[in-house]
Design a protein around this motif. Structure first.
Motif, PDB file in Angstrom:
ATOM      1  N   GLU A 130      -4.054   4.820  -6.573  1.00 50.48           N
ATOM      2  CA  GLU A 130      -5.038   5.360  -5.627  1.00 50.48           C
ATOM      3  C   GLU A 130      -5.267   6.840  -5.906  1.00 50.48           C
ATOM      4  N   ASP A 157       0.842  -1.209   0.000  1.00 55.32           N
ATOM      5  CA  ASP A 157       0.000   0.000   0.000  1.00 55.32           C
ATOM      6  C   ASP A 157       0.874   1.255   0.000  1.00 55.32           C
ATOM      7  N   ASP A 158       0.343   2.339  -0.526  1.00 58.10           N
ATOM      8  CA  ASP A 158       0.985   3.668  -0.458  1.00 58.10           C
ATOM      9  C   ASP A 158       2.421   3.669  -0.975  1.00 58.10           C
TER      10      ASP A 158
HETATM   11 MG    MG Z   1      -3.283   3.628   0.394  1.00 58.88          MG
END
Ligand code: MG
Ligand code: C2E
Ligand code: MG
Length: 662
Positions: A607, A550-551
């Motif tokens: 995202e 993630d991220d």
């Molecule tokens: Mg994220």
């Protein structure tokens, strides 16, 4: 202060005779020991005198040998005197030991001396009277022993008192006692030698008792010192600070003042430690302690731990003083430009319970300063106070929130970039509190991580997600593969893989419906532990979870993370899309990341997709999946189902092989 070192004869004598100054604590202990002895002794004296008076009544009053009350008191007045004075000392001693005397404590030596003189006077006169009638001088010896017990003073004073009184008594015996015929009496040589021996032994005993008491007092003084002093800096520790600040607060409140708590922190102390070794770091802490104590003389100050120091002050110019501490430290280390002092403050209120509570608030203000490079001082304010209380609320109510169902799962749709059909969704936690309403994950997630309670929330989310999927399978509703966020701490605080396995088994969920998201910034902590957790997620039990990073791009170790871990999908952080419209480099970077992921055989998801332009660009660049407000904000699962029904979200007829995450 304290006894001199016993290097030579002179020093030895000085020490032996007690010619040195004791710290007040030791003096207090010695005085208290005298008063305690006096209380015990006078209790005995009271009993003895009462027995003497009763004896007189039995032998003289009851047989009718005493004519009047006056005559009774004439013969018993010495008993009454002794009884009265002993009772006085006894009451004084008890109050002294209970700590109820206040300033009257100071007169203990005077009282004991008066009592001593009175008892010696009684001993001398009675013994002289006995001696003139040919009886023994035992009364004087008894009285001398009595009183020496309560005056265990310095050796030189004990020797002077016992010697002086002893010789005065001998002189009086030899010069002022006469028999019935008026002849002067004197002590025989044999008795005199015995008498002198008695005095010497008494002196030795008293001196021995003194040194015993002195050593005990010194030992307890040292223990006391250790328990209230910070080992490294020599300034008070937090235990002492707590005690001192209670008294300080009481005093301030009585004067209508509300003191301020200050918490000092040496910013970038770690860098200093790395440069100058731990010894250098220790010296800096000692220096910091001294500078703080001298900036706030006479006020409670302590080292909390590490490089954190606390002060409680009524000084109006506390900001200026804190600034002086900072200047002094910086001026002493002009080449260490990174070194700084930051100060958090909290003004106490009527409701402030104790020092720790206030120190916590000042520390909270201090924490806020870490993100404000150019400021060094911050006082805890009202807005901060509600923020702080909310965090405390979150930590104290997480169990209840999980139990009572205040934690809800919202689902954000994820689309295939290729044809914008629904690829799945991300499960995001929401806390809908009966008291505070909607709490932001931006608040409660970091708070629960800081308080090491995040696993409670995450377990609740895994369970809710699996339950939801089970329900969809059973009711024949569309089942969306769902990604769940794992905190790095989940792997520390519980056996996250086994816990997830248990839940998955309980609801009998095929693993291809579940993806595990691990945030990139979390990975820097325990790389080895996390690696084995990822391996287990891939291999444990039957089936395989896809593990997503993630991220990506928000932390510092992006490339290393790709090298070391076996992730199935890379979620490109939404920051890259933030200035995507006016920054051509953003497009280049995103394209590069997508190619890199392709080369490493990883899928991609971007995202924060908010515009049509972003969608088109990402599809062109070859990004696999898209997530963002353009398609929908996180929402309850029913809303997603409703949007599928009304055609807003489309499902692929039959998933292609490329859709598989494994
Ligand atoms: Mg994220
Ligand atoms: P995340 O996992 O990166 O989740 C994406 C966040 O970005 C979500 O915020 C989502 O609402 C937001 N977002 C999605 N699309 C857009 C967009 O187009 N524009 C903008 N500006 N924002 C968008 P949310 O729900 O507030 O969650 C914040 C973070 O909290 C999450 O970031 C995740 O790290 C963490 N989190 C959320 N739920 C959980 C959970 O159940 N467990 C754990 N450990 N962490 C969670
Ligand atoms: Mg996430």
């Amino acid at each position: 202060m304290g006894e001199p070192k016993k290097k030579n004869l002179w020093e030895f004598l000085r020490y032996g005779l007690g010619f040195y100054r004791n710290p007040p604590y030791i003096e207090d202990q010695l005085r208290e020991a005298d008063v305690r002895s006096a209380a015990y002794l006078t209790a005995v004296v009271c009993l003895v005198e009462i027995a003497m008076i009763l004896r007189y009544i039995r032998n003289w009053v009851l047989p009718g040998k005493v004519a009047s009350v006056g005559e009774f008191f004439h013969y018993t007045y010495a008993y009454w005197w002794l009884l009265g004075s002993a009772l006085l000392i006894l009451i004084y001693g008890v109050l002294y030991m209970k700590g109820k005397l206040g300033r009257l404590r100071r007169i203990s030596s005077v009282l004991i001396f008066l009592y001593f003189s009175f008892a010696i006077y009684f001993g001398i006169t009675t013994a002289m009277h006995d001696f003139s009638r040919g009886r023994m001088i035992i009364c004087f010896l008894t009285m001398l022993m009595y009183v020496t017990v309560i005056c265990v003073w310095r050796p030189f004073s004990s020797v002077a008192i016992i010697g002086g009184v002893g010789f005065l008594f001998v002189w009086l015996l030899n010069n002022r006692t006469f028999d019935k015929a008026g002849n002067r009496l004197s002590l025989s040589e044999g008795d005199f030698i015995n008498y002198i021996t008695f005095l010497i032994i008494l002196c030795i005993l008293v001196i021995a008792v003194y040194f015993q008491r002195y050593r005990d007092a010194k030992k307890s003084w040292e223990l006391e010192k250790i328990s209230v002093t910070d080992d490294l800096t020599g300034i008070p520790n937090m235990h002492k600070f707590d005690e001192d600040s209670k008294a300080y607060m009481d005093k301030s409140r009585a004067e209508g003042k509300y003191p301020v708590y200050l918490v000092f922190d040496l910013a970038n102390f770690q860098t200093y430690n790395d440069r100058f070794d731990y010894n250098g770091g220790d010296e800096l802490l000692v220096e910091m302690g001294n500078v703080i104590v001298s900036a706030f003389p006479g006020e409670p100050a302590a080292r909390q731990f590490g490089d954190i120091f606390s002060v409680l002050t009524n000084a109006e110019d506390y900001r200026e003083r804190a600034a002086r501490v900072r200047e002094q430290i910086r001026a002493a280390h002009p080449t260490e430009t990174y070194l700084d002092v930051k100060v958090g403050a909290y003004r106490t209120k009527e409701t402030t319970r104790d020092a720790r509570h206030a120190v916590d608030r000042a520390r909270h203000a201090l924490k806020q300063l870490h993100s404000r490079e150019d400021e060094f001082f911050l006082e805890y304010g009202e807005r901060m106070s509600s923020d702080y209380s909310l965090k405390q609320y979150v930590l104290n109510h997480v169990d209840e929130a999980v139990r009572e169902g205040y934690i809800k799962v919202y689902y954000q749709p994820v689309m295939w970039a290729e044809d914008e059909t629904l690829a799945g969704c991300e499960a995001l936690a929401r806390w809908i509190d009966p008291k505070f309403g909607f709490l932001s994950p931006g608040l409660f997630i970091p708070t629960l991580e800081e308080g090491r309670q995040i696993h409670k929330l995450d377990l609740c989310i895994y369970d809710a997600v699996c339950r939801q999927i089970r329900e969809c399978i059973d009711r024949g509703l569309p089942v969306l593969p769902t990604s769940m966020n794992f905190s790095q701490l989940d792997f520390e605080l519980m056996d996250a893989v086994s816990e997830l396995e248990k839940i998955v088994e309980k609801y009998e969920i095929p693993k291809e419906y579940l993806h595990v998201e691990i945030t990139e910034s979390a990975i820097t902590r325990d790389v080895a532990g996390l690696k084995s957790a990822v391996a287990r997620l891939h291999s444990e039990g039957s089936g395989r979870y896809a593990v997503w990073l993630d991220d990506f791009g928000s932390g510092y170790s992006s490339m290393n993370v790709l090298k070391d871990f076996d992730f199935d999908l890379l979620k490109i952080d939404m920051e890259f899309l933030k200035n995507f419209h006016n920054n051509p480099s953003s497009r280049k970077i995103i394209s590069c990341i997508i190619h890199l992921a392709d080369d490493l055989n990883m899928r991609t998801l971007c995202e924060g997709v908010e515009t049509r332009e972003a969608v088109d660009f990402l599809r062109e660049a070859g990004c696999g999946r898209l997530q963002g407000y353009y398609y929908g904000k996180p929402m309850p699962y029913e809303d997603i189902l409703a949007k599928i029904r009304d055609g807003t979200y489309k499902l692929r007829k039959a998933p292609r092989p490329a859709d598989r995450d494994a």
